[in-house]
Scaffold this motif. Structure first.
Motif, short mmCIF file in Angstrom:
data_model
loop_
_atom_site.label_atom_id
_atom_site.label_comp_id
_atom_site.label_asym_id
_atom_site.label_seq_id
_atom_site.Cartn_x
_atom_site.Cartn_y
_atom_site.Cartn_z
N TYR A 188 -14.81 24.24 -9.59
CA TYR A 188 -13.85 24.28 -10.50
C TYR A 188 -15.80 24.80 -11.86
O TYR A 188 -14.61 25.95 -12.70
CB TYR A 188 -13.95 22.49 -11.80
N ARG A 189 -16.39 24.35 -11.54
CA ARG A 189 -17.57 25.23 -11.96
C ARG A 189 -17.83 26.95 -11.93
O ARG A 189 -18.44 26.91 -12.36
CB ARG A 189 -18.57 24.39 -12.02
N ARG A 190 -17.81 26.73 -10.19
CA ARG A 190 -17.47 28.59 -9.95
C ARG A 190 -16.11 29.17 -10.56
O ARG A 190 -15.93 30.42 -10.24
CB ARG A 190 -17.91 28.30 -8.47
N GLY A 191 -15.33 28.57 -11.24
CA GLY A 191 -14.25 29.05 -10.81
C GLY A 191 -13.35 29.30 -9.57
O GLY A 191 -12.07 29.94 -10.20
N CYS A 192 -13.54 28.81 -8.68
CA CYS A 192 -12.68 29.27 -7.45
C CYS A 192 -11.14 28.45 -7.50
O CYS A 192 -11.09 27.58 -8.43
CB CYS A 192 -13.18 28.54 -6.13
N SER A 193 -10.48 28.99 -7.52
CA SER A 193 -8.79 28.44 -7.55
C SER A 193 -8.84 27.70 -6.58
O SER A 193 -9.40 27.30 -5.45
CB SER A 193 -8.18 29.39 -6.67
N LEU A 194 -8.44 26.07 -6.66
CA LEU A 194 -8.26 24.75 -5.32
C LEU A 194 -6.88 24.51 -5.39
O LEU A 194 -5.73 23.71 -5.89
CB LEU A 194 -9.11 23.56 -6.14
N VAL A 195 -6.87 24.24 -3.90
CA VAL A 195 -5.30 23.41 -3.17
C VAL A 195 -5.85 22.90 -2.41
O VAL A 195 -7.02 22.92 -1.38
CB VAL A 195 -4.79 23.90 -3.21
N ALA A 196 -5.70 20.79 -2.23
CA ALA A 196 -6.06 19.89 -1.40
C ALA A 196 -4.70 19.25 -0.62
O ALA A 196 -4.00 19.43 -1.47
CB ALA A 196 -7.18 19.42 -2.09
N VAL A 197 -5.13 18.97 0.69
CA VAL A 197 -3.71 18.56 1.22
C VAL A 197 -4.39 16.92 1.74
O VAL A 197 -5.38 16.90 2.48
CB VAL A 197 -3.23 19.40 1.77
N ALA A 198 -4.42 16.13 1.02
CA ALA A 198 -4.23 14.63 1.49
C ALA A 198 -3.61 13.56 1.22
O ALA A 198 -3.20 13.66 0.50
CB ALA A 198 -6.10 14.45 0.28
N PRO A 199 -4.14 12.43 1.84
CA PRO A 199 -2.63 11.14 1.15
C PRO A 199 -3.18 11.41 -0.07
O PRO A 199 -4.84 10.99 -0.79
CB PRO A 199 -3.84 10.33 2.26
N PRO A 200 -1.94 10.32 -0.47
CA PRO A 200 -1.92 9.89 -2.25
C PRO A 200 -2.52 8.73 -2.27
O PRO A 200 -3.03 8.03 -1.80
CB PRO A 200 -0.65 10.03 -1.71
N GLY A 201 -3.60 9.37 -4.12
CA GLY A 201 -4.13 7.70 -4.17
C GLY A 201 -5.24 7.77 -3.84
O GLY A 201 -5.90 6.88 -3.78
N THR A 202 -6.03 8.86 -3.51
CA THR A 202 -7.81 8.94 -3.21
C THR A 202 -8.63 9.50 -3.82
O THR A 202 -8.02 9.47 -5.24
CB THR A 202 -7.48 9.76 -1.46
N PRO A 203 -9.22 9.05 -3.94
CA PRO A 203 -10.66 9.84 -4.83
C PRO A 203 -10.16 11.57 -4.38
O PRO A 203 -10.43 11.91 -5.60
CB PRO A 203 -11.78 9.12 -3.98
#
Length: 375
Positions: free
Chosen positions: A131-146
């Motif tokens: 976010y601080r670098r300005g990169c686009s971000l997409v994540a796949v992970a179990p819901p409700g996690t940190p």
């Protein structure tokens, strides 16, 4: 030693399968459909990308993330902008692994995070760094996690991983078919939307159908003589697998098979792509691992001594028989050294379908070898 009788005892296989590996392989098609639905619900189908990213960075722990990065880079082609960010640290534990963005990463790049855990502190920090670098971000992970909270705070797109009640937070679970397809499917949908990979919704449905078809033919109730996965497991019982792949998309399947054999069954394997494999492994097949290197010795104690380890070539192909192929040369080389050879070639279909079939059959084979050998 492989207990071949266990392969044809479905109840025994179920009892030995304490990690739910067979169930994960059998339900891979259902996991693809669920993951595709989660991707739609997360808003992937409504994305309006502003051009292609300069680079796609992929971060995540374990075998599933590594194989996902390998496959996506292969599908995107030789000139693809895919870069895997391998972790560093002192142990393969969620709190010990570390990831960092390269110095050149910025606003024209895309960061993908794929993890079956989601509690890794460093991945949450990586999301904040993107976010601080300005990169686009997409994540796949179990819901409700940190990680889910971190991605939301970084204004990224979070896709809940398609989980099952029997998923376990163990390193070995990362090699299961269900975990692999749950992480891969949303990223295929995303990269199709961006234009880096051709994987529309109908292609994902065909992947699920092909995985279901393999599960029907490779399931525990199907006898070994008509079950390609059980047959391959039995053939590799006392052998060193030498995996040769032909065709670009067969490469990730071979590398995943080698990793699964090591992680699940505790078996080493060598993997190389044709035609280079013929030169790379020629001396290996001519050496002490060839069947002809250890002729039957009358004085060997058949009870006390284990049989000598010999190589067995496994040829994974995704090219049609009518195309240019190194398969005849591969067969000639193996047989000239008295080395047996097994071959797997998928039924006709699109690139994603045939790749899914190779992965599914070899995933089943690795699980059967693990269960029947007590790994």
């Amino acid at each position: 030693m492989l207990d071949e009788s266990l392969l044809d005892t479905p109840e025994g296989l179920a009892e030995a399968d304490r990690r739910g590996l067979l169930r994960g392989a059998a339900e891979a098609g259902a996991r693809v459909r669920t993951a595709a639905r989660h991707a739609v619900e997360a808003g992937l189908d409504s994305l309006k990308p502003d051009g292609r990213p300069r680079a796609v960075l992929i971060a995540g722990p374990g075998a599933a993330a590594a194989h996902t990065a390998d496959l996506l880079g292969t599908l995107a082609g030789a000139g693809s902008p895919f870069v895997r960010l391998p972790p560093n640290g002192v142990a393969p534990a969620a709190g010990a692994l570390r990831w960092d963005l390269p110095g050149w990463a910025g606003s024209v790049d895309l960061l993908l995070i794929a993890t079956p855990d989601g509690t890794e502190p460093s991945l949450s920090l990586l999301a904040d760094q993107s976010y601080r670098r300005g990169c686009s971000l997409v994540a796949v992970a179990p819901p409700g996690t940190p990680l889910a909270e971190a991605v939301a705070g970084a204004h990224g797109l979070f896709v809940p991983m398609a989980t099952a009640p029997y998923d376990q937070a163990e390193p070995l679970a990362a090699s299961s078919s269900g975990v692999f397809w749950a992480l891969l499917t949303p990223l295929l949908a995303l990269l199709d939307r961006i234009g880096l990979i051709d994987a529309p919704p109908e292609a994902l449905e065909k992947i699920a159908d092909r995985l279901d078809h393999v599960a029907e033919g490779c399931g525990p109730a199907i006898a070994t003589y008509s079950n390609p996965a059980k047959t391959l497991a039995a053939e590799l019982a006392d052998a060193l697998p030498v995996l040769w792949t032909e065709g670009a998309s067969a490469g990730p399947a071979g590398r995943r098979f080698a990793a699964a054999l090591a992680e699940l069954a505790g078996r080493p394997a060598l993997v190389a792509e044709l035609p280079e494999a013929l030169a790379a492994h020629n001396a290996l097949l001519a050496g002490p691992l060839a069947a002809s290197a250890d002729p039957d010795d009358f004085f060997r104690d058949r009870v006390e001594e284990a049989p000598a380890l010999h190589a067995r070539v496994v040829l994974l192909r995704d090219r049609p028989l009518s195309g240019l192929t190194a398969a005849p040369a591969a067969r000639d080389l193996a047989l000239s050294h008295d080395t047996p050879i097994s071959e797997l070639e998928p039924e006709e279909g699109g690139e994603l379908e045939t790749l899914a079939e190779l992965i599914a059959v070899t995933d089943f084979a690795a699980v059967y070898l693990a269960l029947a050998s007590g790994a």
